[in-house]
Structures are given as structure tokens and as C-alpha cells.
Scaffold this motif. Structure first.
Motif, PDB file in Angstrom:
ATOM      1  N   GLU A 100       0.986  -1.267   0.050  1.00  0.00           N
ATOM      2  CA  GLU A 100       0.119  -0.079   0.092  1.00  0.00           C
ATOM      3  C   GLU A 100       0.750   1.315  -0.136  1.00  0.00           C
ATOM      4  OE1 GLU A 100      -0.349  -2.495   2.368  1.00  0.00           O
ATOM      5  OE2 GLU A 100      -2.138  -3.183   1.293  1.00  0.00           O
ATOM      6  N   LYS A 101       2.053   1.218   0.733  1.00  0.00           N
ATOM      7  CA  LYS A 101       2.784   2.319   0.671  1.00  0.00           C
ATOM      8  C   LYS A 101       3.681   2.519  -0.610  1.00  0.00           C
ATOM      9  CE  LYS A 101       5.180   5.592   2.682  1.00  0.00           C
ATOM     10  NZ  LYS A 101       4.456   7.086   3.017  1.00  0.00           N
ATOM     11  N   LYS A 102       3.906   1.501  -1.182  1.00  0.00           N
ATOM     12  CA  LYS A 102       4.542   1.478  -2.454  1.00  0.00           C
ATOM     13  C   LYS A 102       3.438   2.213  -3.649  1.00  0.00           C
ATOM     14  CE  LYS A 102       7.959  -1.614  -3.763  1.00  0.00           C
ATOM     15  NZ  LYS A 102       8.283  -2.902  -4.444  1.00  0.00           N
ATOM     16  N   GLU A 103       2.241   1.586  -3.521  1.00  0.00           N
ATOM     17  CA  GLU A 103       1.248   2.472  -4.598  1.00  0.00           C
ATOM     18  C   GLU A 103       0.892   3.879  -4.156  1.00  0.00           C
ATOM     19  OE1 GLU A 103      -2.188  -0.358  -4.060  1.00  0.00           O
ATOM     20  OE2 GLU A 103      -1.317  -2.009  -5.305  1.00  0.00           O
ATOM     21  N   GLU A 104       1.100   4.165  -2.889  1.00  0.00           N
ATOM     22  CA  GLU A 104       0.886   5.539  -2.432  1.00  0.00           C
ATOM     23  C   GLU A 104       2.007   6.329  -2.870  1.00  0.00           C
ATOM     24  OE1 GLU A 104       1.271   8.109   1.666  1.00  0.00           O
ATOM     25  OE2 GLU A 104       0.258   6.166   1.653  1.00  0.00           O
ATOM     26  N   ILE A 105       2.922   6.028  -2.740  1.00  0.00           N
ATOM     27  CA  ILE A 105       4.258   6.799  -3.407  1.00  0.00           C
ATOM     28  C   ILE A 105       4.103   6.850  -5.074  1.00  0.00           C
ATOM     29  CG2 ILE A 105       6.757   6.646  -3.867  1.00  0.00           C
ATOM     30  CD1 ILE A 105       7.126   5.518  -0.917  1.00  0.00           C
ATOM     31  N   PHE A 106       3.909   5.876  -5.612  1.00  0.00           N
ATOM     32  CA  PHE A 106       3.889   5.920  -7.125  1.00  0.00           C
ATOM     33  C   PHE A 106       2.614   6.685  -7.588  1.00  0.00           C
ATOM     34  CE2 PHE A 106       6.540   2.110  -7.181  1.00  0.00           C
ATOM     35  CZ  PHE A 106       7.562   2.452  -7.691  1.00  0.00           C
ATOM     36  N   GLU A 107       1.407   6.625  -6.845  1.00  0.00           N
ATOM     37  CA  GLU A 107       0.360   7.491  -7.343  1.00  0.00           C
ATOM     38  C   GLU A 107       0.581   8.896  -6.977  1.00  0.00           C
ATOM     39  OE1 GLU A 107      -4.569   7.541  -6.415  1.00  0.00           O
ATOM     40  OE2 GLU A 107      -3.428   5.837  -5.810  1.00  0.00           O
ATOM     41  N   LYS A 108       1.220   9.298  -5.778  1.00  0.00           N
ATOM     42  CA  LYS A 108       1.673  10.701  -5.759  1.00  0.00           C
ATOM     43  C   LYS A 108       2.701  11.247  -6.699  1.00  0.00           C
ATOM     44  CE  LYS A 108       2.927  13.833  -1.953  1.00  0.00           C
ATOM     45  NZ  LYS A 108       3.626  14.086  -0.761  1.00  0.00           N
ATOM     46  N   TYR A 109       3.729  10.457  -7.095  1.00  0.00           N
ATOM     47  CA  TYR A 109       4.843  11.049  -7.789  1.00  0.00           C
ATOM     48  C   TYR A 109       4.803  10.481  -9.194  1.00  0.00           C
ATOM     49  CZ  TYR A 109       6.524  12.525  -3.217  1.00  0.00           C
ATOM     50  OH  TYR A 109       6.547  13.178  -2.135  1.00  0.00           O
ATOM     51  N   GLY A 110       4.217   9.274  -9.493  1.00  0.00           N
ATOM     52  CA  GLY A 110       4.326   8.850 -10.956  1.00  0.00           C
ATOM     53  C   GLY A 110       2.998   9.262 -11.480  1.00  0.00           C
ATOM     54  N   LYS A 111       2.460   8.641 -12.660  1.00  0.00           N
ATOM     55  CA  LYS A 111       1.416   8.808 -13.240  1.00  0.00           C
ATOM     56  C   LYS A 111      -0.037   8.310 -12.679  1.00  0.00           C
ATOM     57  CE  LYS A 111       3.638  10.055 -17.534  1.00  0.00           C
ATOM     58  NZ  LYS A 111       5.001   9.455 -17.406  1.00  0.00           N
ATOM     59  N   GLY A 112       0.290   7.053 -11.828  1.00  0.00           N
ATOM     60  CA  GLY A 112      -0.779   6.441 -11.494  1.00  0.00           C
ATOM     61  C   GLY A 112      -0.189   5.333 -10.445  1.00  0.00           C
ATOM     62  N   LYS A 113      -1.127   4.582  -9.640  1.00  0.00           N
ATOM     63  CA  LYS A 113      -0.155   3.643  -8.675  1.00  0.00           C
ATOM     64  C   LYS A 113       0.320   2.479  -9.270  1.00  0.00           C
ATOM     65  CE  LYS A 113      -4.480   1.004  -7.621  1.00  0.00           C
ATOM     66  NZ  LYS A 113      -5.489   0.351  -6.834  1.00  0.00           N
ATOM     67  N   ASN A 114      -0.063   2.186 -10.340  1.00  0.00           N
ATOM     68  CA  ASN A 114       0.735   1.139 -11.280  1.00  0.00           C
ATOM     69  C   ASN A 114       1.768   1.349 -12.169  1.00  0.00           C
ATOM     70  OD1 ASN A 114      -1.252  -0.920 -10.178  1.00  0.00           O
ATOM     71  ND2 ASN A 114      -2.779  -0.389 -11.517  1.00  0.00           N
ATOM     72  N   ASP A 115       2.204   2.908 -12.188  1.00  0.00           N
ATOM     73  CA  ASP A 115       3.302   3.311 -13.193  1.00  0.00           C
ATOM     74  C   ASP A 115       4.539   3.218 -12.220  1.00  0.00           C
ATOM     75  OD1 ASP A 115       4.433   4.707 -15.029  1.00  0.00           O
ATOM     76  OD2 ASP A 115       4.288   6.542 -14.377  1.00  0.00           O
ATOM     77  N   THR A 116       4.784   1.952 -12.372  1.00  0.00           N
ATOM     78  CA  THR A 116       6.247   2.014 -11.469  1.00  0.00           C
ATOM     79  C   THR A 116       7.622   2.188 -12.335  1.00  0.00           C
ATOM     80  OG1 THR A 116       6.212  -0.400 -12.156  1.00  0.00           O
ATOM     81  CG2 THR A 116       5.159   0.009  -9.959  1.00  0.00           C
ATOM     82  N   GLY A 117       7.272   2.424 -13.453  1.00  0.00           N
ATOM     83  CA  GLY A 117       8.533   2.674 -14.436  1.00  0.00           C
ATOM     84  C   GLY A 117       8.958   4.004 -14.465  1.00  0.00           C
ATOM     85  N   SER A 118       8.235   5.101 -14.019  1.00  0.00           N
ATOM     86  CA  SER A 118       8.392   6.425 -14.499  1.00  0.00           C
ATOM     87  C   SER A 118       9.695   6.782 -13.475  1.00  0.00           C
ATOM     88  CB  SER A 118       7.172   7.306 -13.969  1.00  0.00           C
ATOM     89  OG  SER A 118       6.882   7.433 -12.647  1.00  0.00           O
ATOM     90  N   ALA A 119      10.445   7.632 -13.730  1.00  0.00           N
ATOM     91  CA  ALA A 119      11.952   8.122 -13.329  1.00  0.00           C
ATOM     92  C   ALA A 119      11.439   8.854 -11.828  1.00  0.00           C
ATOM     93  CB  ALA A 119      12.363   9.158 -13.951  1.00  0.00           C
ATOM     94  N   GLU A 120      10.313   9.606 -12.030  1.00  0.00           N
ATOM     95  CA  GLU A 120       9.936  10.374 -10.823  1.00  0.00           C
ATOM     96  C   GLU A 120       9.373   9.325  -9.728  1.00  0.00           C
ATOM     97  OE1 GLU A 120       8.834  11.144 -13.907  1.00  0.00           O
ATOM     98  OE2 GLU A 120       8.570  13.423 -14.105  1.00  0.00           O
ATOM     99  N   GLY A 121       8.683   8.196  -9.922  1.00  0.00           N
ATOM    100  CA  GLY A 121       8.191   7.448  -9.155  1.00  0.00           C
ATOM    101  C   GLY A 121       9.391   6.542  -8.438  1.00  0.00           C
ATOM    102  N   GLN A 122      10.317   6.268  -9.243  1.00  0.00           N
ATOM    103  CA  GLN A 122      11.362   5.469  -8.935  1.00  0.00           C
ATOM    104  C   GLN A 122      12.115   6.379  -7.878  1.00  0.00           C
ATOM    105  OE1 GLN A 122      13.449   3.242 -11.668  1.00  0.00           O
ATOM    106  NE2 GLN A 122      11.697   2.970 -12.763  1.00  0.00           N
ATOM    107  N   ILE A 123      12.404   7.754  -8.456  1.00  0.00           N
ATOM    108  CA  ILE A 123      13.088   8.591  -7.393  1.00  0.00           C
ATOM    109  C   ILE A 123      12.633   8.733  -5.988  1.00  0.00           C
ATOM    110  CG2 ILE A 123      13.993  10.994  -7.030  1.00  0.00           C
ATOM    111  CD1 ILE A 123      14.511  10.952 -10.168  1.00  0.00           C
ATOM    112  N   ALA A 124      11.356   8.549  -6.318  1.00  0.00           N
ATOM    113  CA  ALA A 124      10.613   9.124  -4.708  1.00  0.00           C
ATOM    114  C   ALA A 124      10.638   7.881  -3.825  1.00  0.00           C
ATOM    115  CB  ALA A 124       9.189   9.278  -5.215  1.00  0.00           C
ATOM    116  N   LEU A 125      10.604   6.586  -4.721  1.00  0.00           N
ATOM    117  CA  LEU A 125      10.764   5.136  -3.737  1.00  0.00           C
ATOM    118  C   LEU A 125      12.096   5.229  -3.256  1.00  0.00           C
ATOM    119  CD1 LEU A 125       9.419   2.601  -3.045  1.00  0.00           C
ATOM    120  CD2 LEU A 125      10.222   1.636  -4.998  1.00  0.00           C
ATOM    121  N   PHE A 126      13.014   5.697  -3.999  1.00  0.00           N
ATOM    122  CA  PHE A 126      14.483   5.514  -3.618  1.00  0.00           C
ATOM    123  C   PHE A 126      14.751   6.547  -2.484  1.00  0.00           C
ATOM    124  CE2 PHE A 126      16.140   4.046  -7.902  1.00  0.00           C
ATOM    125  CZ  PHE A 126      16.023   2.658  -7.438  1.00  0.00           C
TER     126      PHE A 126
END
Length: 89
Positions: A6-32
Motif C-alpha cells: 500500500e505504501k508503494k502504491e501511495e508513493i507511485f500514485e503521488k509522484y508517478g502517473k498512477g499507482k501502477n506506473d512503477t517505471g516512471s523516473a519520478e516514481g522510482q526517485i521518490a521510492l528510492f
């Protein structure tokens, strides 16, 4: 477990294009960034945990590489993510 699904999905939803958009650079940077903060806190109490220290250094390098890529690709997206995550002082 410090990083639930749930935390991962929340990070990707906030910084990526959606909760399943795990490939965007912004989402990965936020997760890191989230993982780096967690490891930093862990290392404050466990100073001799050298494996975690090495993992932290590798994560910082990965994040730096992604930030460099984003800066070359689209400077406006780079500036936005840096500002939003507060990476520069």
C-alpha cells in the motif's frame, strides 16, 4: 515490513502517473528517497551494520543516476521532483 504494498502504491500514485506506473523516473526517485530515509534512520541506531550501509550507498548512486537521466531528458520534470522531494538545500 517497512515497505508495504500500500505504501508503494501511495508513493507511485503521488509522484508517478498512477499507482501502477512503477517505471516512471519520478516514481522510482521518490521510492528510492523513501528507502534512503529509512536506511539512514536504521544506521543511526545500528552503526556497525555495514551491509545496510553499502545498500544505502548503492541506492544513493541509483537515485543520482536517475536524476542525471531526468535532467538530460526533461529539465522541468527534474526541477519539479527535486523541489517536491526537497533534495537540494
Amino acid at each position: 515490513m517497512y515497505l508495504a504494498k500500500e505504501k508503494k502504491e501511495e508513493i507511485f500514485e503521488k509522484y508517478g502517473k498512477g499507482k501502477n506506473d512503477t517505471g516512471s523516473a519520478e516514481g522510482q526517485i521518490a521510492l528510492f528517497t523513501y528507502r534512503i530515509a529509512h536506511l539512514s534512520e536504521h544506521l543511526k541506531t545500528n552503526r556497525k551494520d555495514f551491509n545496510s550501509e553499502r545498500s544505502l550507498v548503492r541506492l544513493v548512486g541509483k537515485r543520482r543516476s536517475l536524476l542525471d537521466y531526468l535532467m538530460k531528458k526533461d529539465i522541468m520534470r527534474y526541477r519539479a521532483i527535486v523541489k517536491e522531494l526537497g533534495l537540494r538545500k
